[in-house]
Motif scaffolding. Structure first.
Motif, PDB file in Angstrom:
ATOM      1  N   THR A   1      24.102 -17.300 -49.907  1.00  9.91           N
ATOM      2  CA  THR A   1      25.258 -16.686 -50.549  1.00  9.91           C
ATOM      3  C   THR A   1      26.275 -17.750 -50.982  1.00  9.91           C
ATOM      4  O   THR A   1      26.258 -18.876 -50.478  1.00  9.91           O
ATOM      5  CB  THR A   1      25.966 -15.711 -49.595  1.00  9.91           C
ATOM      6  N   PHE A   2      27.156 -17.349 -51.870  1.00 10.99           N
ATOM      7  CA  PHE A   2      28.230 -18.235 -52.302  1.00 10.99           C
ATOM      8  C   PHE A   2      29.075 -18.656 -51.102  1.00 10.99           C
ATOM      9  O   PHE A   2      29.429 -19.832 -50.960  1.00 10.99           O
ATOM     10  CB  PHE A   2      29.107 -17.537 -53.352  1.00 10.99           C
ATOM     11  N   ALA A   3      29.396 -17.687 -50.225  1.00  9.01           N
ATOM     12  CA  ALA A   3      30.252 -17.985 -49.062  1.00  9.01           C
ATOM     13  C   ALA A   3      29.613 -19.018 -48.145  1.00  9.01           C
ATOM     14  O   ALA A   3      30.274 -19.958 -47.710  1.00  9.01           O
ATOM     15  CB  ALA A   3      30.549 -16.700 -48.291  1.00  9.01           C
ATOM     16  N   SER A   4      28.337 -18.880 -47.871  1.00  8.89           N
ATOM     17  CA  SER A   4      27.692 -19.847 -46.966  1.00  8.89           C
ATOM     18  C   SER A   4      27.537 -21.207 -47.640  1.00  8.89           C
ATOM     19  O   SER A   4      27.721 -22.240 -47.003  1.00  8.89           O
ATOM     20  CB  SER A   4      26.344 -19.325 -46.471  1.00  8.89           C
ATOM     21  N   TRP A   5      27.236 -21.215 -48.940  1.00  8.99           N
ATOM     22  CA  TRP A   5      27.089 -22.479 -49.662  1.00  8.99           C
ATOM     23  C   TRP A   5      28.426 -23.215 -49.719  1.00  8.99           C
ATOM     24  O   TRP A   5      28.504 -24.396 -49.405  1.00  8.99           O
ATOM     25  CB  TRP A   5      26.559 -22.214 -51.069  1.00  8.99           C
ATOM     26  N   SER A   6      29.491 -22.527 -50.110  1.00 13.08           N
ATOM     27  CA  SER A   6      30.796 -23.182 -50.242  1.00 13.08           C
ATOM     28  C   SER A   6      31.348 -23.612 -48.893  1.00 13.08           C
ATOM     29  O   SER A   6      32.017 -24.643 -48.804  1.00 13.08           O
ATOM     30  CB  SER A   6      31.789 -22.292 -50.987  1.00 13.08           C
ATOM     31  N   SER A   7      31.067 -22.877 -47.839  1.00 11.72           N
ATOM     32  CA  SER A   7      31.555 -23.277 -46.513  1.00 11.72           C
ATOM     33  C   SER A   7      30.872 -24.554 -46.032  1.00 11.72           C
ATOM     34  O   SER A   7      31.378 -25.225 -45.139  1.00 11.72           O
ATOM     35  CB  SER A   7      31.381 -22.149 -45.499  1.00 11.72           C
ATOM     36  N   GLY A   8      29.750 -24.911 -46.637  1.00 15.68           N
ATOM     37  CA  GLY A   8      29.086 -26.161 -46.308  1.00 15.68           C
ATOM     38  C   GLY A   8      29.902 -27.380 -46.696  1.00 15.68           C
ATOM     39  O   GLY A   8      29.636 -28.491 -46.232  1.00 15.68           O
ATOM     40  N   TYR A   9      30.922 -27.203 -47.527  1.00 14.78           N
ATOM     41  CA  TYR A   9      31.784 -28.306 -47.949  1.00 14.78           C
ATOM     42  C   TYR A   9      33.095 -28.349 -47.161  1.00 14.78           C
ATOM     43  O   TYR A   9      33.977 -29.133 -47.478  1.00 14.78           O
ATOM     44  CB  TYR A   9      32.084 -28.203 -49.450  1.00 14.78           C
ATOM     45  N   THR A  10      33.215 -27.557 -46.103  1.00 19.70           N
ATOM     46  CA  THR A  10      34.448 -27.501 -45.319  1.00 19.70           C
ATOM     47  C   THR A  10      34.804 -28.852 -44.720  1.00 19.70           C
ATOM     48  O   THR A  10      35.973 -29.196 -44.624  1.00 19.70           O
ATOM     49  CB  THR A  10      34.324 -26.491 -44.169  1.00 19.70           C
ATOM     50  N   THR A  11      33.813 -29.627 -44.314  1.00 18.70           N
ATOM     51  CA  THR A  11      34.084 -30.929 -43.682  1.00 18.70           C
ATOM     52  C   THR A  11      34.002 -32.089 -44.671  1.00 18.70           C
ATOM     53  O   THR A  11      34.033 -33.241 -44.264  1.00 18.70           O
ATOM     54  CB  THR A  11      33.110 -31.180 -42.517  1.00 18.70           C
ATOM     55  N   THR A  12      33.913 -31.797 -45.963  1.00 23.46           N
ATOM     56  CA  THR A  12      33.869 -32.844 -46.986  1.00 23.46           C
ATOM     57  C   THR A  12      35.258 -33.014 -47.589  1.00 23.46           C
ATOM     58  O   THR A  12      35.801 -32.078 -48.168  1.00 23.46           O
ATOM     59  CB  THR A  12      32.861 -32.487 -48.096  1.00 23.46           C
ATOM     60  N   SER A  13      35.828 -34.216 -47.445  1.00 23.44           N
ATOM     61  CA  SER A  13      37.140 -34.495 -48.055  1.00 23.44           C
ATOM     62  C   SER A  13      36.989 -34.719 -49.547  1.00 23.44           C
ATOM     63  O   SER A  13      37.758 -34.192 -50.338  1.00 23.44           O
ATOM     64  CB  SER A  13      37.767 -35.749 -47.442  1.00 23.44           C
ATOM     65  N   TRP A  14      36.015 -35.537 -49.934  1.00 26.64           N
ATOM     66  CA  TRP A  14      35.740 -35.806 -51.338  1.00 26.64           C
ATOM     67  C   TRP A  14      34.337 -36.371 -51.487  1.00 26.64           C
ATOM     68  O   TRP A  14      33.743 -36.852 -50.517  1.00 26.64           O
ATOM     69  CB  TRP A  14      36.774 -36.739 -51.970  1.00 26.64           C
ATOM     70  N   ALA A  15      33.844 -36.300 -52.696  1.00 30.58           N
ATOM     71  CA  ALA A  15      32.516 -36.843 -53.002  1.00 30.58           C
ATOM     72  C   ALA A  15      32.624 -37.675 -54.274  1.00 30.58           C
ATOM     73  O   ALA A  15      33.306 -37.289 -55.223  1.00 30.58           O
ATOM     74  CB  ALA A  15      31.504 -35.720 -53.193  1.00 30.58           C
ATOM     75  N   ALA A  16      31.967 -38.836 -54.268  1.00 32.65           N
ATOM     76  CA  ALA A  16      31.939 -39.703 -55.451  1.00 32.65           C
ATOM     77  C   ALA A  16      30.494 -39.854 -55.876  1.00 32.65           C
ATOM     78  O   ALA A  16      29.641 -40.241 -55.080  1.00 32.65           O
ATOM     79  CB  ALA A  16      32.548 -41.062 -55.130  1.00 32.65           C
ATOM     80  N   VAL A  17      30.204 -39.527 -57.123  1.00 28.47           N
ATOM     81  CA  VAL A  17      28.845 -39.622 -57.645  1.00 28.47           C
ATOM     82  C   VAL A  17      28.801 -40.745 -58.674  1.00 28.47           C
ATOM     83  O   VAL A  17      29.699 -40.887 -59.490  1.00 28.47           O
ATOM     84  CB  VAL A  17      28.371 -38.272 -58.246  1.00 28.47           C
ATOM     85  N   THR A  18      27.766 -41.566 -58.591  1.00 31.67           N
ATOM     86  CA  THR A  18      27.525 -42.627 -59.564  1.00 31.67           C
ATOM     87  C   THR A  18      26.195 -42.351 -60.235  1.00 31.67           C
ATOM     88  O   THR A  18      25.168 -42.244 -59.552  1.00 31.67           O
ATOM     89  CB  THR A  18      27.471 -44.013 -58.881  1.00 31.67           C
ATOM     90  N   VAL A  19      26.211 -42.196 -61.547  1.00 34.32           N
ATOM     91  CA  VAL A  19      24.982 -41.966 -62.301  1.00 34.32           C
ATOM     92  C   VAL A  19      24.313 -43.321 -62.510  1.00 34.32           C
ATOM     93  O   VAL A  19      24.872 -44.203 -63.157  1.00 34.32           O
ATOM     94  CB  VAL A  19      25.282 -41.265 -63.640  1.00 34.32           C
ATOM     95  N   ARG A  20      23.117 -43.475 -61.943  1.00 38.64           N
ATOM     96  CA  ARG A  20      22.362 -44.730 -62.098  1.00 38.64           C
ATOM     97  C   ARG A  20      21.623 -44.759 -63.420  1.00 38.64           C
ATOM     98  O   ARG A  20      21.586 -45.773 -64.108  1.00 38.64           O
ATOM     99  CB  ARG A  20      21.367 -44.900 -60.949  1.00 38.64           C
ATOM    100  N   SER A  21      20.996 -43.633 -63.767  1.00 41.80           N
ATOM    101  CA  SER A  21      20.254 -43.556 -65.027  1.00 41.80           C
ATOM    102  C   SER A  21      19.938 -42.100 -65.342  1.00 41.80           C
ATOM    103  O   SER A  21      20.106 -41.217 -64.508  1.00 41.80           O
ATOM    104  CB  SER A  21      18.953 -44.373 -64.945  1.00 41.80           C
ATOM    105  N   VAL A  22      19.476 -41.890 -66.570  1.00 38.76           N
ATOM    106  CA  VAL A  22      19.074 -40.561 -67.035  1.00 38.76           C
ATOM    107  C   VAL A  22      17.737 -40.710 -67.733  1.00 38.76           C
ATOM    108  O   VAL A  22      17.542 -41.625 -68.530  1.00 38.76           O
ATOM    109  CB  VAL A  22      20.115 -39.976 -68.015  1.00 38.76           C
ATOM    110  N   SER A  23      16.815 -39.822 -67.405  1.00 36.08           N
ATOM    111  CA  SER A  23      15.518 -39.796 -68.064  1.00 36.08           C
ATOM    112  C   SER A  23      15.208 -38.346 -68.416  1.00 36.08           C
ATOM    113  O   SER A  23      14.928 -37.539 -67.523  1.00 36.08           O
ATOM    114  CB  SER A  23      14.438 -40.369 -67.138  1.00 36.08           C
TER     115      SER A  23
END
Length: 167
Positions: A105-127
């Motif tokens: 569910t949306f509620a269970s998925w979003s609650s999985g980010y409760t302990t995440t302060s922030w996330a940084a993503v770096t795109v290495r490549s695209v194929s």
């Protein structure tokens, strides 16, 4: 000598009032108030300065920020993590979180980010429609989790992920 006409313009924003007297010349322009998105800081200008600026809360300043690739599939992955960082979980859900939740569910998925302060993503490549990334996720306890892998994007939505936790 004619009397000058003056009008009082009052603008309410973020619970404060700013007022200035301006000569009644030309055509009056209506004032439009727009609510700031969640997780924003609104900087109030002096009474006669430009409109307020919106500043999005981002990861700490010590982090290196790389320019985002202009490839649409990469932009989808970046937008997904931007939404998560802004705590706009509904947007992240619509960008692919629903596929990544694997039937949850949306509620269970979003609650999985409760302990995440922030996330940084770096795109290495695209194929093709596969975006290869490195991910760092700072937790509320101060620890850092790192991941590497790929996201598959189709129709502007993340449809699959193959991520491996490194630490």
């Amino acid at each position: 000598m004619g009397a000058k006409k003056w009008a009082m313009v009052t603008l309410a924003a973020a619970g404060t009032l700013a007022a200035c007297a301006v000569p009644n010349q030309g055509t009056a322009m209506p004032a439009v108030a727009v609510a700031a998105p969640p997780n924003t800081i609104v900087i109030q200008p002096p009474a006669v300065a430009a409109p307020p600026q919106t500043v999005y809360v981002a990861p700490p300043a010590t982090q290196t920020v790389y320019p985002a690739p202009s490839v649409p599939v990469a932009q989808t992955v970046i937008a997904f993590y931007d939404a998560i960082n802004r705590r706009d979980f509904l947007t992240a859900w619509n960008l692919g979180g629903q596929r990544l939740a694997k039937g949850g569910t949306f509620a269970s998925w979003s609650s999985g980010y409760t302990t995440t302060s922030w996330a940084a993503v770096t795109v290495r490549s695209v194929s093709g429609n596969t975006v290869y990334v490195d991910l760092s996720a700072r937790q509320t306890d101060g620890s850092l989790r790192t991941f590497s892998g790929s996201y598959t994007v189709s129709g502007g939505m993340i449809t699959a992920a193959n991520m491996k936790r490194l630490s």
